[in-house]
Design an enzyme around this catalytic site. Structure first.
Site, PDB file in Angstrom:
ATOM      1  N   ASN A 204       0.902  -1.025   0.242  1.00  0.00           N
ATOM      2  CA  ASN A 204       0.079   0.003   0.077  1.00  0.00           C
ATOM      3  C   ASN A 204       1.125   1.176  -0.038  1.00  0.00           C
ATOM      4  OD1 ASN A 204      -1.720   2.049   0.290  1.00  0.00           O
ATOM      5  ND2 ASN A 204      -2.457   1.186   2.225  1.00  0.00           N
TER       6      ASN A 204
ATOM      7  N   GLU B  91      -8.070  -5.284   5.164  1.00  0.00           N
ATOM      8  CA  GLU B  91      -7.823  -5.000   3.367  1.00  0.00           C
ATOM      9  C   GLU B  91      -6.493  -5.759   3.075  1.00  0.00           C
ATOM     10  OE1 GLU B  91      -8.065  -0.969   4.985  1.00  0.00           O
ATOM     11  OE2 GLU B  91      -8.974  -0.335   3.179  1.00  0.00           O
TER      12      GLU B  91
ATOM     13  N   LEU C 267     -14.721   3.759   9.979  1.00  0.00           N
ATOM     14  CA  LEU C 267     -14.565   4.875  10.722  1.00  0.00           C
ATOM     15  C   LEU C 267     -12.827   4.734  11.259  1.00  0.00           C
ATOM     16  CD1 LEU C 267     -17.927   5.090  13.155  1.00  0.00           C
ATOM     17  CD2 LEU C 267     -17.431   6.068  10.609  1.00  0.00           C
ATOM     18  N   GLY C 268     -12.027   5.408  10.372  1.00  0.00           N
ATOM     19  CA  GLY C 268     -10.608   5.292  10.594  1.00  0.00           C
ATOM     20  C   GLY C 268     -10.175   6.907  10.524  1.00  0.00           C
TER      21      GLY C 268
ATOM     22  N   HIS D 206     -12.586   2.957   0.160  1.00  0.00           N
ATOM     23  CA  HIS D 206     -12.488   2.098   1.092  1.00  0.00           C
ATOM     24  C   HIS D 206     -13.561   0.686   0.664  1.00  0.00           C
ATOM     25  CE1 HIS D 206     -12.120   5.538   4.399  1.00  0.00           C
ATOM     26  NE2 HIS D 206     -11.177   4.881   3.961  1.00  0.00           N
TER      27      HIS D 206
ATOM     28  N   ARG E 266     -10.236  15.746   7.440  1.00  0.00           N
ATOM     29  CA  ARG E 266     -11.146  15.909   6.137  1.00  0.00           C
ATOM     30  C   ARG E 266     -12.616  16.507   6.672  1.00  0.00           C
ATOM     31  NH1 ARG E 266     -10.304  10.686   2.982  1.00  0.00           N
ATOM     32  NH2 ARG E 266      -8.328  10.340   3.658  1.00  0.00           N
TER      33      ARG E 266
ATOM     34  N   ASP F 281      -6.599  12.642  16.431  1.00  0.00           N
ATOM     35  CA  ASP F 281      -6.711  11.282  17.015  1.00  0.00           C
ATOM     36  C   ASP F 281      -7.852  11.148  18.090  1.00  0.00           C
ATOM     37  OD1 ASP F 281      -6.140   9.144  18.735  1.00  0.00           O
ATOM     38  OD2 ASP F 281      -4.505   8.802  17.362  1.00  0.00           O
ATOM     39  N   PHE F 282      -8.651  10.150  17.755  1.00  0.00           N
ATOM     40  CA  PHE F 282      -9.844   9.876  18.657  1.00  0.00           C
ATOM     41  C   PHE F 282      -9.447   9.961  20.054  1.00  0.00           C
ATOM     42  CE2 PHE F 282     -14.484  10.175  17.775  1.00  0.00           C
ATOM     43  CZ  PHE F 282     -14.327  10.695  16.436  1.00  0.00           C
ATOM     44  N   ARG F 283      -8.608   9.292  20.518  1.00  0.00           N
ATOM     45  CA  ARG F 283      -8.077   9.190  21.927  1.00  0.00           C
ATOM     46  C   ARG F 283      -7.743  10.680  22.623  1.00  0.00           C
ATOM     47  NH1 ARG F 283      -4.513   4.804  19.731  1.00  0.00           N
ATOM     48  NH2 ARG F 283      -4.437   6.220  18.093  1.00  0.00           N
TER      49      ARG F 283
ATOM     50  N   VAL G  29     -11.568   3.927  14.859  1.00  0.00           N
ATOM     51  CA  VAL G  29     -12.487   4.573  15.671  1.00  0.00           C
ATOM     52  C   VAL G  29     -13.598   3.526  15.866  1.00  0.00           C
ATOM     53  CG1 VAL G  29     -13.929   6.431  15.955  1.00  0.00           C
ATOM     54  CG2 VAL G  29     -11.845   7.027  15.038  1.00  0.00           C
ATOM     55  N   GLY G  30     -14.096   2.974  14.521  1.00  0.00           N
ATOM     56  CA  GLY G  30     -15.091   2.013  14.661  1.00  0.00           C
ATOM     57  C   GLY G  30     -14.938   0.636  15.397  1.00  0.00           C
TER      58      GLY G  30
ATOM     59  N   ARG H  70      -2.497  -2.098  -3.378  1.00  0.00           N
ATOM     60  CA  ARG H  70      -3.784  -1.045  -3.259  1.00  0.00           C
ATOM     61  C   ARG H  70      -3.701   0.097  -4.217  1.00  0.00           C
ATOM     62  NH1 ARG H  70      -5.151   2.917   0.956  1.00  0.00           N
ATOM     63  NH2 ARG H  70      -7.509   3.033   0.972  1.00  0.00           N
TER      64      ARG H  70
HETATM   65  P1  AMP Z   1      -7.268   3.709  11.008  1.00  0.00           P
HETATM   66  O1  AMP Z   1      -7.250   4.994   9.949  1.00  0.00           O
HETATM   67  O2  AMP Z   1      -8.309   2.920  10.624  1.00  0.00           O
HETATM   68  O3  AMP Z   1      -5.991   3.121  11.226  1.00  0.00           O
HETATM   69  O4  AMP Z   1      -7.794   4.573  12.122  1.00  0.00           O
HETATM   70  C1  AMP Z   1      -6.832   5.393  12.704  1.00  0.00           C
HETATM   71  C2  AMP Z   1      -7.719   6.192  13.964  1.00  0.00           C
HETATM   72  O5  AMP Z   1      -8.484   5.219  14.968  1.00  0.00           O
HETATM   73  C3  AMP Z   1      -6.714   7.159  14.762  1.00  0.00           C
HETATM   74  O6  AMP Z   1      -6.647   8.521  14.235  1.00  0.00           O
HETATM   75  C4  AMP Z   1      -7.517   7.147  16.297  1.00  0.00           C
HETATM   76  O7  AMP Z   1      -8.501   8.187  16.118  1.00  0.00           O
HETATM   77  C5  AMP Z   1      -8.531   5.991  16.055  1.00  0.00           C
HETATM   78  N1  AMP Z   1      -8.238   4.960  17.127  1.00  0.00           N
HETATM   79  C6  AMP Z   1      -7.244   4.006  17.255  1.00  0.00           C
HETATM   80  N2  AMP Z   1      -7.175   3.307  18.546  1.00  0.00           N
HETATM   81  C7  AMP Z   1      -8.241   4.100  19.117  1.00  0.00           C
HETATM   82  C8  AMP Z   1      -8.728   3.555  20.461  1.00  0.00           C
HETATM   83  N3  AMP Z   1      -8.238   2.843  21.138  1.00  0.00           N
HETATM   84  N4  AMP Z   1      -9.806   4.269  20.840  1.00  0.00           N
HETATM   85  C9  AMP Z   1     -10.441   5.394  19.893  1.00  0.00           C
HETATM   86  N5  AMP Z   1      -9.862   5.818  18.758  1.00  0.00           N
HETATM   87  C10 AMP Z   1      -8.917   4.975  18.379  1.00  0.00           C
END
Ligand code: AMP
Length: 403
Positions: A13, A387, A212-213, A183, A244, A285-287, A334-335, A94
């Site tokens: 990727n 993926e 939800l990433g 996606h 975004r 970042d959601f955390r 996130v999901g 990808r």
């Molecule tokens: P992805 O693009 O699927 O790799 O998702 C990345 C995003 O997932 C990060 O920017 C975080 O906001 C979120 N994330 C990862 N781990 C956690 C967690 N334990 N709790 C909440 N959000 C998370």
């Protein structure tokens, strides 16, 4: 490390300044090695390579994608897999944008590379980087079949009413303007897994998937085929994302150009890199967002509320488009990891048969699982996306069909 790589697939990727990769067995899904090259073209580049629980790190400038992939192959050789000598079954790439041209996994030759390059007008950040990864891998493994798997492919057959933008039809046709969706590999994989977990034929199911990433998208799927998705001509449309904006009034673009005197590249960067959760709260970042909310930060609270509001708007639209739903599935960073987002996205919908069990929702697990109460009319699930496995399987299948 015991098994040789010859029956495995190398999945690549390739992004604008990074290369993520996995060497895996497409049957079992077992990952022999994985890693990432980062900051290609910058002064301080690096590689992280994981094999058998051990991580090898390299810090050095990496001039371009070809140098990055050479470093990956050197590191493979030093840690147990000489990919050039052992060979691999296939390389799966990808590729972000397949346009109207590519809608199934495609064996790569010179013409395919040229066509993917031509599609750069639709994906200027992504397709040139994908091509750089493809060319580097072809140079290193000249005899090995290389397969492109397109992020847009799953959505190729969207109904005309869902994929058509209401602009001058001649302008749209001249410039390839339609909803493509992204996606797709994840939405297809996750909806397939959800059907498996339900023990039902995908052909019988109406599904909504929330990927939800950092990027985020939703899809409505009837009988295994998508009928709508939130991302559009580009991955900018739809849900609020890490950086975004997702949906907005297109008049904002003209307003910014006239009133803020921003040129089109600056506006593009504003909407893609400095908007979404980051634009509203300062963090993407959601955390970190949750920590800010817990500390009473009002901007973070608003960012979260806007994020959930947008999710629910899509949920409502897709419920009606499908005329009822059997399964709602959450996936990606996130999901998969935020019970709060899942609970808030689906709160107060029991009259539609949609309920989240608080105990199942907050249980610590990495497995695909149900989070709705048993016997609920609508199944709610968390399914980790994969993926790489989907790409590896698609690549292997294509290579086997050729004999
Ligand atoms: P992805 O693009 O699927 O790799 O998702 C990345 C995003 O997932 C990060 O920017 C975080 O906001 C979120 N994330 C990862 N781990 C956690 C967690 N334990 N709790 C909440 N959000 C998370």
């Amino acid at each position: 490390m015991s098994e040789t790589a010859e029956n495995m697939v190398l999945v690549i990727n390739s992004g604008s300044s990074s290369i993520k990769y996995q060497l895996l067995d497409p049957d079992s899904g077992v990952v022999a090695a994985s890693g990432m090259v980062e900051r290609i073209g910058e002064d301080e580049g690096g590689l992280e390579h994981r094999v058998d629980g051990e991580t090898t790190e390299r810090r050095e400038p990496i001039a371009d994608h070809a140098a990055g992939l050479r470093l990956v192959f050197d590191t493979f050789a030093a840690t147990g897999h000489d990919l050039v000598r052992e060979g691999v079954r296939a390389v799966g790439h990808r590729v972000v944008h397949g346009g109207e041209v590519f809608y199934r996994p495609t064996l790569i030759d010179d013409d395919v590379v040229a066509s993917i390059s031509e599609l750069a007008a639709l994906a200027p950040l992504h397709n040139p980087a994908n091509v750089a990864g493809i060319e580097s891998a072809r140079a290193l493994l000249p005899g090995v079949p290389q397969v492109a798997v397109f992020d847009t492919a799953f959505f190729h057959g969207l109904p005309a009413a869902a994929k058509t933008y209401a602009i001058d039809a001649k302008v749209a046709a001249a410039h390839g303007i339609r909803k493509y969706g992204f996606h797709g590999t994840s939405h297809e994989y996750v909806s397939g897994r959800a059907a498996e977990l339900l023990g039902r034929d995908p052909a019988e199911l109406n599904q909504i998937v929330f990927h939800l990433g950092n990027g985020a998208s939703a899809s409505a799927i009837r009988g295994g085929r998508p009928v709508d998705t939130s991302m559009g001509l580009t991955p900018l449309e739809g849900l609020v994302m890490g950086t975004r904006s997702g949906d907005l009034d297109p008049g904002i673009v003209a307003h910014l150009a006239r009133s803020a005197h921003l040129d089109i590249d600056r506006i593009d960067a504003l909407l893609n890199r400095d908007s979404g959760i980051k634009g509203l709260s300062g963090v993407n970042d959601f955390r970190e967002l949750r920590r800010l909310i817990a500390s009473g930060d009002e901007a973070a609270r608003l960012a979260y509320d806007v994020y959930i509001h947008r999710l629910r708007r899509y949920l409502g639209a897709y419920l009606i488009e499908l005329g009822g739903v059997d399964a709602i599935t959450f996936t990606a960073g996130v999901g998969e990891n935020s019970p709060q987002v899942r609970a808030d996205a689906l709160a107060g919908l029991s009259r539609f048969g949609i309920e989240v069990d608080p105990v199942a929702n907050t249980a610590e697990s990495r497995a695909a699982r149900f989070i709705s109460p048993s016997g609920a009319p609508v199944a709610v699930l968390v399914v980790p996306t994969n993926e790489e496995l989907a790409i590896a399987r698609a690549a292997r299948q294509l290579v086997e069909r050729r004999g």
